[in-house]
Design a protein around this motif. Structure first.
Motif, PDB file in Angstrom:
ATOM      1  N   ASN A  17      64.185  -3.615  61.637  1.00 58.93           N
ATOM      2  CA  ASN A  17      64.040  -2.364  60.874  1.00 58.93           C
ATOM      3  C   ASN A  17      62.871  -1.508  61.360  1.00 58.93           C
ATOM      4  OD1 ASN A  17      61.665  -3.240  59.554  1.00 58.93           O
ATOM      5  ND2 ASN A  17      62.826  -4.186  57.897  1.00 58.93           N
ATOM      6  N   SER A  50      73.228  -6.293  39.505  1.00 57.72           N
ATOM      7  CA  SER A  50      73.826  -5.817  40.759  1.00 57.72           C
ATOM      8  C   SER A  50      75.328  -6.106  40.770  1.00 57.72           C
ATOM      9  CB  SER A  50      73.139  -6.486  41.951  1.00 57.72           C
ATOM     10  OG  SER A  50      73.211  -7.879  41.834  1.00 57.72           O
ATOM     11  N   ASN A  75      68.451   4.078  51.523  1.00 61.63           N
ATOM     12  CA  ASN A  75      68.227   4.789  52.778  1.00 61.63           C
ATOM     13  C   ASN A  75      68.619   3.932  53.977  1.00 61.63           C
ATOM     14  OD1 ASN A  75      65.877   5.136  55.077  1.00 61.63           O
ATOM     15  ND2 ASN A  75      66.840   7.041  54.449  1.00 61.63           N
ATOM     16  N   VAL A  76      68.129   2.699  54.015  1.00 58.65           N
ATOM     17  CA  VAL A  76      68.385   1.850  55.185  1.00 58.65           C
ATOM     18  C   VAL A  76      69.858   1.433  55.235  1.00 58.65           C
ATOM     19  CG1 VAL A  76      67.748  -0.282  56.357  1.00 58.65           C
ATOM     20  CG2 VAL A  76      66.006   1.005  55.082  1.00 58.65           C
ATOM     21  N   GLY A  77      70.352   0.920  54.106  1.00 54.02           N
ATOM     22  CA  GLY A  77      71.714   0.412  54.060  1.00 54.02           C
ATOM     23  C   GLY A  77      72.742   1.471  54.408  1.00 54.02           C
ATOM     24  N   ALA A 103      69.866  -5.495  53.150  1.00 51.33           N
ATOM     25  CA  ALA A 103      69.156  -4.217  53.298  1.00 51.33           C
ATOM     26  C   ALA A 103      68.604  -3.766  51.948  1.00 51.33           C
ATOM     27  CB  ALA A 103      70.093  -3.159  53.888  1.00 51.33           C
ATOM     28  N   ALA A 104      68.165  -4.751  51.132  1.00 51.77           N
ATOM     29  CA  ALA A 104      67.638  -4.368  49.812  1.00 51.77           C
ATOM     30  C   ALA A 104      66.197  -4.846  49.646  1.00 51.77           C
ATOM     31  CB  ALA A 104      68.534  -4.912  48.707  1.00 51.77           C
ATOM     32  N   THR A 159      65.761   4.239  60.308  1.00 51.19           N
ATOM     33  CA  THR A 159      65.686   2.788  60.088  1.00 51.19           C
ATOM     34  C   THR A 159      67.074   2.166  60.213  1.00 51.19           C
ATOM     35  OG1 THR A 159      63.856   3.208  58.594  1.00 51.19           O
ATOM     36  CG2 THR A 159      64.770   0.995  58.574  1.00 51.19           C
ATOM     37  N   SER A 212      76.701  -4.639  48.323  1.00 43.41           N
ATOM     38  CA  SER A 212      76.148  -4.934  46.998  1.00 43.41           C
ATOM     39  C   SER A 212      75.007  -3.974  46.716  1.00 43.41           C
ATOM     40  CB  SER A 212      75.639  -6.381  47.009  1.00 43.41           C
ATOM     41  OG  SER A 212      74.754  -6.600  45.958  1.00 43.41           O
ATOM     42  N   CYS A 213      74.896  -3.520  45.473  1.00 44.89           N
ATOM     43  CA  CYS A 213      73.721  -2.716  45.125  1.00 44.89           C
ATOM     44  C   CYS A 213      73.425  -2.835  43.635  1.00 44.89           C
ATOM     45  CB  CYS A 213      73.860  -1.271  45.577  1.00 44.89           C
ATOM     46  SG  CYS A 213      75.257  -0.448  44.909  1.00 44.89           S
ATOM     47  N   TRP A 214      72.307  -2.266  43.246  1.00 49.59           N
ATOM     48  CA  TRP A 214      71.793  -2.404  41.884  1.00 49.59           C
ATOM     49  C   TRP A 214      72.390  -1.331  40.985  1.00 49.59           C
ATOM     50  CZ3 TRP A 214      69.480  -6.194  39.500  1.00 49.59           C
ATOM     51  CH2 TRP A 214      68.804  -5.955  38.293  1.00 49.59           C
ATOM     52  N   GLY A 264      70.383   4.766  45.514  1.00 51.68           N
ATOM     53  CA  GLY A 264      71.248   3.855  46.264  1.00 51.68           C
ATOM     54  C   GLY A 264      72.154   3.000  45.392  1.00 51.68           C
ATOM     55  N   ASN A 279      62.874  -5.812  54.484  1.00 46.65           N
ATOM     56  CA  ASN A 279      61.665  -6.554  54.823  1.00 46.65           C
ATOM     57  C   ASN A 279      61.683  -7.889  54.091  1.00 46.65           C
ATOM     58  OD1 ASN A 279      60.108  -4.800  56.529  1.00 46.65           O
ATOM     59  ND2 ASN A 279      59.820  -3.458  54.760  1.00 46.65           N
ATOM     60  N   ALA A 287      67.837  -6.091  57.819  1.00 45.69           N
ATOM     61  CA  ALA A 287      67.449  -4.685  57.691  1.00 45.69           C
ATOM     62  C   ALA A 287      66.324  -4.513  56.671  1.00 45.69           C
ATOM     63  CB  ALA A 287      68.662  -3.861  57.278  1.00 45.69           C
TER      64      ALA A 287
HETATM   65  P1  NAD Z   1      66.129   2.218  48.739  1.00 46.44           P
HETATM   66  O1  NAD Z   1      65.329   2.245  47.499  1.00 46.44           O
HETATM   67  O2  NAD Z   1      66.563   3.502  49.353  1.00 46.44           O
HETATM   68  O3  NAD Z   1      67.439   1.321  48.533  1.00 46.44           O
HETATM   69  C1  NAD Z   1      67.397   0.020  48.036  1.00 46.44           C
HETATM   70  C2  NAD Z   1      68.816  -0.455  47.858  1.00 46.44           C
HETATM   71  O4  NAD Z   1      68.801  -1.822  47.426  1.00 46.44           O
HETATM   72  C3  NAD Z   1      69.620   0.311  46.808  1.00 46.44           C
HETATM   73  O5  NAD Z   1      70.957   0.462  47.238  1.00 46.44           O
HETATM   74  C4  NAD Z   1      69.571  -0.612  45.600  1.00 46.44           C
HETATM   75  O6  NAD Z   1      70.677  -0.432  44.744  1.00 46.44           O
HETATM   76  C5  NAD Z   1      69.629  -1.969  46.297  1.00 46.44           C
HETATM   77  N1  NAD Z   1      69.128  -3.059  45.465  1.00 46.44           N
HETATM   78  C6  NAD Z   1      67.961  -3.155  44.811  1.00 46.44           C
HETATM   79  N2  NAD Z   1      67.878  -4.329  44.159  1.00 46.44           N
HETATM   80  C7  NAD Z   1      69.029  -4.986  44.421  1.00 46.44           C
HETATM   81  C8  NAD Z   1      69.563  -6.244  44.033  1.00 46.44           C
HETATM   82  N3  NAD Z   1      68.878  -7.077  43.270  1.00 46.44           N
HETATM   83  N4  NAD Z   1      70.797  -6.578  44.498  1.00 46.44           N
HETATM   84  C9  NAD Z   1      71.513  -5.751  45.275  1.00 46.44           C
HETATM   85  N5  NAD Z   1      71.046  -4.549  45.673  1.00 46.44           N
HETATM   86  C10 NAD Z   1      69.836  -4.180  45.254  1.00 46.44           C
HETATM   87  O7  NAD Z   1      65.268   1.355  49.789  1.00 46.44           O
HETATM   88  P2  NAD Z   1      65.318   1.413  51.357  1.00 46.44           P
HETATM   89  O8  NAD Z   1      64.336   2.419  51.826  1.00 46.44           O
HETATM   90  O9  NAD Z   1      66.725   1.473  51.822  1.00 46.44           O
HETATM   91  O10 NAD Z   1      64.695  -0.017  51.728  1.00 46.44           O
HETATM   92  C11 NAD Z   1      65.476  -1.214  51.727  1.00 46.44           C
HETATM   93  C12 NAD Z   1      64.694  -2.312  52.425  1.00 46.44           C
HETATM   94  O11 NAD Z   1      64.372  -1.901  53.755  1.00 46.44           O
HETATM   95  C13 NAD Z   1      63.355  -2.685  51.799  1.00 46.44           C
HETATM   96  O12 NAD Z   1      63.104  -4.059  52.034  1.00 46.44           O
HETATM   97  C14 NAD Z   1      62.357  -1.843  52.574  1.00 46.44           C
HETATM   98  O13 NAD Z   1      61.046  -2.361  52.524  1.00 46.44           O
HETATM   99  C15 NAD Z   1      62.966  -1.955  53.948  1.00 46.44           C
HETATM  100  N6  NAD Z   1      62.579  -0.899  54.888  1.00 46.44           N
HETATM  101  C16 NAD Z   1      62.760   0.418  54.606  1.00 46.44           C
HETATM  102  C17 NAD Z   1      62.442   1.365  55.547  1.00 46.44           C
HETATM  103  C18 NAD Z   1      62.719   2.827  55.338  1.00 46.44           C
HETATM  104  O14 NAD Z   1      62.524   3.599  56.280  1.00 46.44           O
HETATM  105  N7  NAD Z   1      63.200   3.248  54.181  1.00 46.44           N
HETATM  106  C19 NAD Z   1      61.886   0.986  56.779  1.00 46.44           C
HETATM  107  C20 NAD Z   1      61.735  -0.374  57.046  1.00 46.44           C
HETATM  108  C21 NAD Z   1      62.088  -1.317  56.094  1.00 46.44           C
END
Ligand code: NAD
Length: 428
Positions: free
Chosen positions: A355, A251, A222-224, A304-305, A191, A242-244, A273, A330, A328
């Motif tokens: 994404n 955050s 994962n994505v970020g 990407a969150a 992604t 930025s992350c949580w 993450g 959704n 990145a």
């Molecule tokens: P993840 O759970 O691996 O990571 C989420 C990240 O967002 C973490 O670093 C977390 O600390 C951060 N976060 C959460 N809340 C936050 C906030 N309020 N402020 C700042 N940071 C915050 O999730 P992921 O798989 O990386 O998915 C991220 C986005 O990408 C989502 O919208 C997901 O639907 C979308 N997505 C993921 C994939 C995939 O393959 N994993 C594919 C397409 C779309």
């Protein structure tokens, strides 16, 4: 006054309605495509380690499967709602269509925070999810995958439960599995890398060398992380992430103006993450409030969150230097912010195109599982880059030729493809 509460399903419907109208879609097809075709809402009782029973709310929603079996992740989040899952399932339909893979759109969710459950409790919850849905899932019906806070281990427990119930081996029933257990090489990177393959193509069209650009991002999961890795590898400079923070329940933005070391930050992040605040500070990162990521003087913003992060309320905080919004995550942008973005001349790489690398690689995983023959990593990345580049070029060409906003161009291609499948099947 700008809105403060956004419903992602309403946003997804608004985006669809706008393009359906411009395409002159007939009312039957429009009615069918603006809502999911099937929803399952259920509860999962889980025996906890202390002997008590807890009941968790869960969903599996199929938006449309006219182009192939439904495909979509299972999100674990304490604030998950039916409307979030509805929106995500709808976006999956468009995502599969825009990259032209033969799959439909689905999504699932369990309302809980995995930080608060032991591994054994999580396993029981995953197995409970599949037990309840066993007749609805499968390689020819609906194929789940990981999403926010769910991972390969969760997928493997789910597969094992499904195979026990179904008395056989069905590795293409679920994707995002660990490598060696039916997973595809490259899925964990797919992604994030896909995001940057698309970004790279856009910058080329804009005649901007990627090495001269700077970026700020929200999310280092994962994505970020993998978007950050590929972007840095190609020479781009990330100044803030930025992350949580689970402990402080808020955050933070970690900033280094001369460039974040992605490898270093990855080594101090937790499984969800979150970057360790104390360790980052010791490594020379400024630790700023979470919302600072959006205010940075950079060329590219990469949310990407989570959804609903770019709204009219925060839009004025976006630096005039920003040229590209690379979605990145959704649904990171609310529909009422799109006109502001367009007016400012910021180019959007819309989420369901940007994404789509994840689902594309999930599709590769299914294909490999069906053949029981696995590709090496170069083959996966080569095919992934080809698919992402082809999809980007089609969307960009349509946008330029018809003076369309990139999101509308991507929707036009995706909706046309799905509407055509619906017509050919005689559904509308
Ligand atoms: P993840 O759970 O691996 O990571 C989420 C990240 O967002 C973490 O670093 C977390 O600390 C951060 N976060 C959460 N809340 C936050 C906030 N309020 N402020 C700042 N940071 C915050 O999730 P992921 O798989 O990386 O998915 C991220 C986005 O990408 C989502 O919208 C997901 O639907 C979308 N997505 C993921 C994939 C995939 O393959 N994993 C594919 C397409 C779309």
């Amino acid at each position: 006054m700008s809105k403060t509460v956004y419903n992602p399903f309403e946003s997804a419907q608004q985006q669809f309605d706008k393009v359906a109208e411009s395409l002159g879609l007939d009312s039957g097809t429009r009615e069918l495509l603006r809502q999911p075709m099937q929803e399952i809402h259920f509860t999962i009782p889980v025996k906890m380690d202390d002997g008590s029973t807890k009941v968790f709310k869960a969903y599996r929603i199929r938006h449309n499967d006219a182009r192939g079996p439904a495909k979509g992740g299972i999100r674990f989040h304490p604030h998950e709602t039916a409307d979030t899952v509805r929106a995500l399932s709808m976006w999956m339909t468009w995502k599969c269509a825009v990259v032209d893979i033969p799959l439909g759109g689905g999504k699932g969710g369990i309302v809980f925070d995995p930080h608060n459950l032991s591994a054994n409790e999580q396993e029981r919850l995953c197995r409970g999810y599949v037990r309840r849905l066993a007749t609805q899932l499968g390689p020819n019906q609906d194929v789940p995958a990981p999403d926010v806070m769910s991972n390969g281990q969760h997928m493997l427990w789910m597969l094992d439960e499904y195979e026990t119930i179904s008395n056989g081996r069905y590795p293409s029933m679920i994707t995002g599995k660990p490598v060696g257990m039916g997973g595809s090489l490259g899925r964990k990177e797919a992604t994030g890398y896909g995001v940057v393959y698309v970004l790279k193509n856009l910058l080329k069209e804009m005649n901007i060398p990627i090495e001269s650009t700077t970026a700020s991002m929200q999310g280092f999961g994962n994505v970020g992380e993998y978007a950050a890795r590929m972007y840095s590898e190609l020479g781009g400079k990330i100044v803030a992430i930025s992350c949580w923070n689970q402990v402080d329940a808020q955050s933070y933005t970690f900033r280094k103006l001369d460039g974040c070391d992605v490898e270093q930050l990855a080594s101090i992040k937790d499984a969800f993450g979150g970057i360790d605040k104390e360790k980052a500070a010791a490594l020379g990162y400024e630790v700023l409030p979470g919302e600072e990521w959006i205010k940075q003087d950079v060329d590219i913003l990469i949310p990407a969150a989570l959804e609903n992060q770019i709204t009219p309320a925060v839009f004025p905080n976006i630096s005039k230097q920003v040229k590209v919004l690379c979605e990145a995550a959704n649904g990171p942008t609310t529909p009422d912010c799109d006109p502001l973005i367009r007016e400012r001349g910021i180019i959007v790489l819309p989420d369901f195109l940007c994404n789509a690398g994840g689902v594309t690689c999930s599709y590769f995983e299914q294909v490999q599982c069906s053949m029981n023959y696995f590709w090496d990593i170069d083959e996966v990345f080569e095919k992934l880059e080809y698919c992402m580049t082809k999809a980007f070029k089609a969307v960009y060409k349509l946008a330029v030729e018809n003076d369309l906003y990139m999101r509308d161009a991507a929707y036009t291609i995706a909706i046309k493809r799905v509407a055509e499948a619906v017509k050919q099947r005689g559904w509308a």
